[in-house]
Design an enzyme around this catalytic site. Structure first.
Site, PDB file in Angstrom:
ATOM      1  CB  SER A 127      -0.860  -0.014   1.268  1.00 32.56           C
ATOM      2  OG  SER A 127      -1.337   1.285   1.550  1.00 32.56           O
ATOM      3  CD  GLU A 129      -2.000   5.009   4.989  1.00 30.34           C
ATOM      4  OE1 GLU A 129      -1.547   5.009   6.136  1.00 30.34           O
ATOM      5  OE2 GLU A 129      -2.520   6.006   4.473  1.00 30.34           O
ATOM      6  CE1 TYR A 151      -3.988  -1.757   5.616  1.00 24.82           C
ATOM      7  CE2 TYR A 151      -2.916   0.255   4.866  1.00 24.82           C
ATOM      8  CZ  TYR A 151      -3.544  -0.934   4.585  1.00 24.82           C
ATOM      9  OH  TYR A 151      -3.733  -1.317   3.277  1.00 24.82           O
TER      10      TYR A 151
HETATM   11  N1  GDD Z   1     -12.144   7.280   6.529  1.00 24.94           N
HETATM   12  C1  GDD Z   1     -12.245   8.603   6.669  1.00 24.94           C
HETATM   13  N2  GDD Z   1     -13.371   9.136   7.252  1.00 24.94           N
HETATM   14  N3  GDD Z   1     -11.226   9.372   6.246  1.00 24.94           N
HETATM   15  C2  GDD Z   1     -11.353  10.713   6.379  1.00 24.94           C
HETATM   16  C3  GDD Z   1     -12.487  11.307   6.950  1.00 24.94           C
HETATM   17  C4  GDD Z   1     -13.535  10.470   7.409  1.00 24.94           C
HETATM   18  O1  GDD Z   1     -14.566  10.913   7.911  1.00 24.94           O
HETATM   19  N4  GDD Z   1     -12.321  12.666   6.920  1.00 24.94           N
HETATM   20  C5  GDD Z   1     -11.132  12.886   6.363  1.00 24.94           C
HETATM   21  N5  GDD Z   1     -10.535  11.720   6.040  1.00 24.94           N
HETATM   22  C6  GDD Z   1      -9.200  11.574   5.425  1.00 24.94           C
HETATM   23  C7  GDD Z   1      -8.277  10.616   6.176  1.00 24.94           C
HETATM   24  O2  GDD Z   1      -7.720  11.271   7.316  1.00 24.94           O
HETATM   25  C8  GDD Z   1      -7.276  10.301   5.063  1.00 24.94           C
HETATM   26  O3  GDD Z   1      -6.290  11.302   5.018  1.00 24.94           O
HETATM   27  C9  GDD Z   1      -8.101  10.351   3.777  1.00 24.94           C
HETATM   28  O4  GDD Z   1      -9.342  10.983   4.143  1.00 24.94           O
HETATM   29  C10 GDD Z   1      -8.399   9.000   3.164  1.00 24.94           C
HETATM   30  O5  GDD Z   1      -8.882   8.141   4.154  1.00 24.94           O
HETATM   31  P1  GDD Z   1      -9.477   6.686   3.806  1.00 24.94           P
HETATM   32  O6  GDD Z   1     -10.506   6.778   2.761  1.00 24.94           O
HETATM   33  O7  GDD Z   1      -9.867   6.045   5.095  1.00 24.94           O
HETATM   34  O8  GDD Z   1      -8.257   5.920   3.112  1.00 24.94           O
HETATM   35  P2  GDD Z   1      -6.711   5.825   3.508  1.00 24.94           P
HETATM   36  O9  GDD Z   1      -5.955   6.745   2.582  1.00 24.94           O
HETATM   37  O10 GDD Z   1      -6.497   6.022   4.952  1.00 24.94           O
HETATM   38  O11 GDD Z   1      -6.348   4.330   3.181  1.00 24.94           O
HETATM   39  C11 GDD Z   1      -6.855   3.645   2.036  1.00 24.94           C
HETATM   40  O12 GDD Z   1      -5.918   3.670   0.989  1.00 24.94           O
HETATM   41  C12 GDD Z   1      -4.715   2.937   1.213  1.00 24.94           C
HETATM   42  C13 GDD Z   1      -3.853   3.049  -0.028  1.00 24.94           C
HETATM   43  O13 GDD Z   1      -3.026   4.148   0.129  1.00 24.94           O
HETATM   44  C14 GDD Z   1      -7.196   2.218   2.470  1.00 24.94           C
HETATM   45  O14 GDD Z   1      -7.878   1.571   1.418  1.00 24.94           O
HETATM   46  C15 GDD Z   1      -5.938   1.431   2.764  1.00 24.94           C
HETATM   47  O15 GDD Z   1      -6.297   0.085   3.084  1.00 24.94           O
HETATM   48  C16 GDD Z   1      -5.048   1.483   1.537  1.00 24.94           C
HETATM   49  O16 GDD Z   1      -3.882   0.741   1.743  1.00 24.94           O
END
Ligand code: GDD
Length: 330
Positions: A127, A129, A151
């Site tokens: 990822s 991440e 993670y």
């Molecule tokens: N989930 C979530 N909920 N994220 C939020 C929110 C909220 O209410 N508000 C802001 N965010 C911001 C998070 O702080 C983060 O910076 C961004 O939105 C994306 O969050 P997510 O959609 O939860 O995804 P992620 O980037 O943390 O992780 C996803 O992508 C990775 C690949 O880079 C996941 O799918 C991981 O499993 C994956 O590896």
């Protein structure tokens, strides 16, 4: 007929990959948790339409014996290890189970393959991440890792386990370093789906608020259907190598929300509330990938733009919420 084994076949990526491999003529086997089989309507909604074409094995990533038995039984030609605790926020709440499941799970699958199907090609879902607070933008295969969540740490460990099995035991094992990829099948806890679902509910009068955390975080968002194609392409190469998969464009959470509300003719500012409780203890401000290697060597490229993705998700949720609502009214 080639046999593929997908861990986490009931997830977003697993479901798209299973469809893709079926179209390619594979015999597709998938591992899901036993509880999913007990309540397929609820847990297997992403693969309900192909359940008669695939073979499902109940198994637990937390058990080596469980993974070993399935690998021994299936003896796959290709294994796509997608299953994980993949919600970054939750990994801060339960660091221990995230690390246990994600690291041991990957280790168990790798070890089972080494013992019982050493010719099997192995794909690890790494990822972006792992880059975390990256020293350079965009990030590519040579960018140093600086994970910012349990993670992310678990994915770095999985990446190095995969690399070590490749080097020590000569397995055809590689990692796809995928940046964020979304779709109408995304889980509701991720920000893209949280937004598209809220937009649909607000538009249809079912809800009137959307609570979000950090609106300034930027991510490189692509369409999951494009990304599973890259997974397969990686395993078709002569040599096992790691690849970054990304669109090369980053957008903020605010831009995502603005565009999604726009599609429904709504003003995002009117409905969105910033909730500090949703901020992460350590955030990644920007992730943007350079998938030059994949574009050149795999001839891979995304087919869906950011705007196209947001539209696809909002339209799909509008349709779904409308149907749900009509059913309830009847
Ligand atoms: N989930 C979530 N909920 N994220 C939020 C929110 C909220 O209410 N508000 C802001 N965010 C911001 C998070 O702080 C983060 O910076 C961004 O939105 C994306 O969050 P997510 O959609 O939860 O995804 P992620 O980037 O943390 O992780 C996803 O992508 C990775 C690949 O880079 C996941 O799918 C991981 O499993 C994956 O590896």
């Amino acid at each position: 007929m080639k046999k593929a084994l997908i861990t986490g076949i009931d997830g977003q990526d697993g479901s798209y990959l299973a469809e893709f491999l079926l179209r390619k003529g594979y015999k597709v086997h998938g591992i899901v948790r036993r509880v999913a089989i007990e309540d397929p309507g609820y847990h297997l909604w992403r693969i309900n339409h192909i359940l008669d074409k695939i073979v499902i094995h109940p198994g637990s990533l937390e058990s080596y014996a469980s993974m070993f038995k399935i690998v021994e039984k299936v003896k796959p030609d290709e294994c796509y290890h997608l299953a994980a605790q993949s919600f970054v926020s939750y990994s801060f709440e339960d660091e221990f189970s995230t690390l246990n499941t994600n690291i041991n799970g990957t280790h168990f699958v790798l070890s089972a393959i080494k013992e019982r199907a050493p010719k099997c090609k192995f794909y690890f879902a790494a990822s972006s991440e792992m880059f975390g607070q990256a020293k350079e933008t965009p990030q590519n295969e040579t960018t140093a890792f600086h994970p910012r969540s349990p993670y992310g740490i678990s994915k770095v460990a999985g990446f190095y386990l995969t690399q070590n099995y490749r080097e020590a035991y000569d397995l055809f094992a590689l990692s796809g370093i995928l940046f964020n990829h979304e779709s109408p099948r995304r889980g509701f806890e991720f920000v893209s789906r949280k937004i598209s679902n809220a937009v649909a509910e607000i538009k249809l009068g079912v809800s009137n608020r959307l609570h979000l955390g950090n609106l300034n975080a930027k991510r490189d968002w692509g369409f999951a259907g494009d990304y599973v194609r890259a997974m397969w392409l990686m395993l078709q190469q002569d040599r096992p190598e790691d690849y970054v998969i990304a669109t090369g464009k980053a957008h903020s959470v605010k831009e995502f929300a603005e565009l999604a509300f726009d599609y429904a003719g709504l003003n995002w500012k009117k409905y969105t509330i910033i909730d500090k409780m949703l901020y992460r203890p350590s955030e990644i401000n920007v992730l943007k990938g350079d998938s030059g290697k994949a574009r050149k060597r795999l001839d891979w490229g995304p087919t869906v733009t950011f705007e196209g993705l947001v539209k696809m998700m909002v339209e799909s949720d509008l349709d779904r919420v409308k149907k749900m609502h009509t059913k309830i009214k009847r």
